[in-house]
Design a protein around this motif. Sequence first.
Motif, PDB file in Angstrom:
ATOM      1  N   THR A   1       6.747  24.348  15.258  1.00  0.00           N
ATOM      2  CA  THR A   1       6.896  23.051  15.930  1.00  0.00           C
ATOM      3  C   THR A   1       7.936  22.175  15.223  1.00  0.00           C
ATOM      4  O   THR A   1       8.744  21.503  15.879  1.00  0.00           O
ATOM      5  CB  THR A   1       5.536  22.322  16.000  1.00  0.00           C
ATOM      6  OG1 THR A   1       4.604  23.204  16.621  1.00  0.00           O
ATOM      7  CG2 THR A   1       5.634  21.049  16.797  1.00  0.00           C
TER       8      THR A   1
ATOM      9  N   GLY B   1       3.798  10.693  10.415  1.00  0.00           N
ATOM     10  CA  GLY B   1       2.912  11.840  10.130  1.00  0.00           C
ATOM     11  C   GLY B   1       3.423  12.571   8.905  1.00  0.00           C
ATOM     12  O   GLY B   1       4.643  12.683   8.699  1.00  0.00           O
ATOM     13  N   ARG B   2       2.483  13.061   8.098  1.00  0.00           N
ATOM     14  CA  ARG B   2       2.879  13.764   6.865  1.00  0.00           C
ATOM     15  C   ARG B   2       2.085  15.048   6.689  1.00  0.00           C
ATOM     16  O   ARG B   2       1.760  15.457   5.563  1.00  0.00           O
ATOM     17  CB  ARG B   2       2.684  12.847   5.643  1.00  0.00           C
ATOM     18  CG  ARG B   2       1.267  12.335   5.491  1.00  0.00           C
ATOM     19  CD  ARG B   2       1.060  11.565   4.212  1.00  0.00           C
ATOM     20  NE  ARG B   2      -0.177  10.800   4.270  1.00  0.00           N
ATOM     21  CZ  ARG B   2      -0.613  10.009   3.299  1.00  0.00           C
ATOM     22  NH1 ARG B   2       0.087   9.853   2.202  1.00  0.00           N
ATOM     23  NH2 ARG B   2      -1.742   9.348   3.425  1.00  0.00           N
ATOM     24  N   SER B   3       1.699  15.680   7.818  1.00  0.00           N
ATOM     25  CA  SER B   3       0.916  16.921   7.705  1.00  0.00           C
ATOM     26  C   SER B   3       1.810  18.060   7.219  1.00  0.00           C
ATOM     27  O   SER B   3       3.040  18.004   7.322  1.00  0.00           O
ATOM     28  CB  SER B   3       0.289  17.287   9.048  1.00  0.00           C
ATOM     29  OG  SER B   3       1.271  17.800   9.912  1.00  0.00           O
TER      30      SER B   3
ATOM     31  N   HIS C   1       2.683   7.208   7.392  1.00  0.00           N
ATOM     32  CA  HIS C   1       1.317   7.752   7.499  1.00  0.00           C
ATOM     33  C   HIS C   1       0.364   6.582   7.684  1.00  0.00           C
ATOM     34  O   HIS C   1       0.816   5.446   7.906  1.00  0.00           O
ATOM     35  CB  HIS C   1       1.011   8.585   6.248  1.00  0.00           C
ATOM     36  CG  HIS C   1       1.456   7.933   4.989  1.00  0.00           C
ATOM     37  ND1 HIS C   1       0.759   6.915   4.409  1.00  0.00           N
ATOM     38  CD2 HIS C   1       2.589   8.105   4.252  1.00  0.00           C
ATOM     39  CE1 HIS C   1       1.418   6.509   3.346  1.00  0.00           C
ATOM     40  NE2 HIS C   1       2.536   7.207   3.226  1.00  0.00           N
ATOM     41  N   THR C   2      -0.936   6.855   7.556  1.00  0.00           N
ATOM     42  CA  THR C   2      -1.905   5.793   7.862  1.00  0.00           C
ATOM     43  C   THR C   2      -1.867   4.635   6.849  1.00  0.00           C
ATOM     44  O   THR C   2      -2.388   3.554   7.133  1.00  0.00           O
ATOM     45  CB  THR C   2      -3.347   6.352   7.899  1.00  0.00           C
ATOM     46  OG1 THR C   2      -3.588   7.064   6.693  1.00  0.00           O
ATOM     47  CG2 THR C   2      -3.552   7.287   9.081  1.00  0.00           C
TER      48      THR C   2
ATOM     49  N   THR D   1       8.320  25.479  21.250  1.00  0.00           N
ATOM     50  CA  THR D   1       7.603  26.063  20.111  1.00  0.00           C
ATOM     51  C   THR D   1       7.431  27.587  20.220  1.00  0.00           C
ATOM     52  O   THR D   1       7.681  28.310  19.253  1.00  0.00           O
ATOM     53  CB  THR D   1       6.220  25.378  19.952  1.00  0.00           C
ATOM     54  OG1 THR D   1       6.445  23.981  19.848  1.00  0.00           O
ATOM     55  CG2 THR D   1       5.495  25.848  18.720  1.00  0.00           C
TER      56      THR D   1
ATOM     57  N   VAL E   1       6.135  14.630  19.268  1.00  0.00           N
ATOM     58  CA  VAL E   1       5.507  15.924  18.961  1.00  0.00           C
ATOM     59  C   VAL E   1       4.038  15.934  19.394  1.00  0.00           C
ATOM     60  O   VAL E   1       3.440  16.986  19.580  1.00  0.00           O
ATOM     61  CB  VAL E   1       5.613  16.221  17.438  1.00  0.00           C
ATOM     62  CG1 VAL E   1       5.006  17.572  17.104  1.00  0.00           C
ATOM     63  CG2 VAL E   1       7.076  16.185  16.988  1.00  0.00           C
ATOM     64  N   GLY E   2       3.463  14.763  19.579  1.00  0.00           N
ATOM     65  CA  GLY E   2       2.025  14.649  19.855  1.00  0.00           C
ATOM     66  C   GLY E   2       1.574  15.431  21.081  1.00  0.00           C
ATOM     67  O   GLY E   2       2.313  15.550  22.069  1.00  0.00           O
ATOM     68  N   MET E   3       0.386  15.988  20.982  1.00  0.00           N
ATOM     69  CA  MET E   3      -0.244  16.671  22.136  1.00  0.00           C
ATOM     70  C   MET E   3      -1.668  16.163  22.173  1.00  0.00           C
ATOM     71  O   MET E   3      -2.525  16.664  21.434  1.00  0.00           O
ATOM     72  CB  MET E   3      -0.247  18.176  21.931  1.00  0.00           C
ATOM     73  CG  MET E   3       1.119  18.796  21.936  1.00  0.00           C
ATOM     74  SD  MET E   3       1.318  19.827  23.359  1.00  0.00           S
ATOM     75  CE  MET E   3       0.969  21.400  22.675  1.00  0.00           C
ATOM     76  N   ASN E   4      -1.882  15.150  22.983  1.00  0.00           N
ATOM     77  CA  ASN E   4      -3.194  14.501  23.003  1.00  0.00           C
ATOM     78  C   ASN E   4      -3.692  14.428  24.437  1.00  0.00           C
ATOM     79  O   ASN E   4      -2.949  14.698  25.378  1.00  0.00           O
ATOM     80  CB  ASN E   4      -3.063  13.076  22.439  1.00  0.00           C
ATOM     81  CG  ASN E   4      -2.211  13.021  21.185  1.00  0.00           C
ATOM     82  OD1 ASN E   4      -2.581  13.587  20.171  1.00  0.00           O
ATOM     83  ND2 ASN E   4      -1.046  12.379  21.260  1.00  0.00           N
TER      84      ASN E   4
ATOM     85  N   ALA F   1       1.743  11.975  14.899  1.00  0.00           N
ATOM     86  CA  ALA F   1       0.527  11.386  14.328  1.00  0.00           C
ATOM     87  C   ALA F   1      -0.736  11.912  14.988  1.00  0.00           C
ATOM     88  O   ALA F   1      -1.821  11.826  14.420  1.00  0.00           O
ATOM     89  CB  ALA F   1       0.578   9.866  14.463  1.00  0.00           C
ATOM     90  N   GLY F   2      -0.598  12.432  16.203  1.00  0.00           N
ATOM     91  CA  GLY F   2      -1.784  12.910  16.913  1.00  0.00           C
ATOM     92  C   GLY F   2      -2.646  11.774  17.441  1.00  0.00           C
ATOM     93  O   GLY F   2      -3.865  11.900  17.526  1.00  0.00           O
TER      94      GLY F   2
END
Length: 282
Positions: free
Chosen positions: A140, A164-166, A188-189, A265, A228-231, A208-209
Amino acid sequence: MNLLLGKPVADKINEDLKPVIEDLKKKGVTPTLAVVRVGAREDDLAYERGLKKKFDSMECGVVVMELPEDVSQEELDDTVANLDKDPDIHGILMFRPLPKTLTDENIVKSISAVKDSDCMGTANMANLFAGNGEGYAPCTAQAVIEILKFYGIDLKGKKVTVVGRSLVIGKPVALMLIKENATVTVCHTRTADLKAECKAADIIVAAAGKAKMITKDFVREGQTVIDVGMNVDEEGNLCGDVNFDEVSELTEAITPVPRGVGSVTTSVLLKNVVTGAVKSVG
Ligand code: NAP
């Protein structure tokens, strides 16, 4: 506003791969991905169906190793270790998160870089960190870079804010953007003023989701936004991290959800498996 659709990007990757796959077939090699799935989570099954369709259409193979939820740690570790040794397998994708009774600790340490098609292992993470061009990035994160390059969005000297920092998206995409000579801010948060960090950027990568959290207050005219989010939103529809209707009115270019990053992806995954197959023939 330019709509940055994923399909043309995926089509280009697929077209570029066709002659490589044909050449491999002449040598008796069919690029083959092994999917390791513990249990049957609906989101894993949906992704599996999508990638099978893509690999089928490109005449490449997918082998699914379905393990029960109560599989032992030893059996899971052995399954991946055996696939890693199998000369007919050119890439491995293991769905995560695993059930709470299992850990990916051994797999992450031992999987070989050439078969680690989605960069879950430490060897490929080290490659990414070093920026040495070896191994693969998470698919991704790579898809984000493929989209920016395909649409000719210059990264050199540009300010990019990543939300986001995953390990799967935020951190790898930030490293890849640095390699492309962007100046990167990772949020991030605990980021003090996310709106200001987003507004200050030329390009925003939202990972961030959180459904539709990037509203018009986070953006300004002229920006590029990669979502990028998939919610799932309140009405049960698939949506990104960006409030598309509001944000697209202001931005220069934006990826939609669906039909954006997610569409690229699986083509990146295919590319990584084909690369593994090419390396296997030396
Ligand atoms: P994750 O592991 O939950 O990480 C989310 C990151 O976002 C964390 O670093 C978190 O900060 C940060 N974050 C969450 N809420 C925030 C907020 N309100 N303000 C600022 N930062 C916030 O998620 P992920 O695995 O990276 O996935 C991110 C999104 O991408 C999800 O929607 C996922 O479904 C989607 N995704 C898409 C694809 C695709 O093919 N398009 C593939 C994989 C995932 P902290 O670190 O402080 O908690």
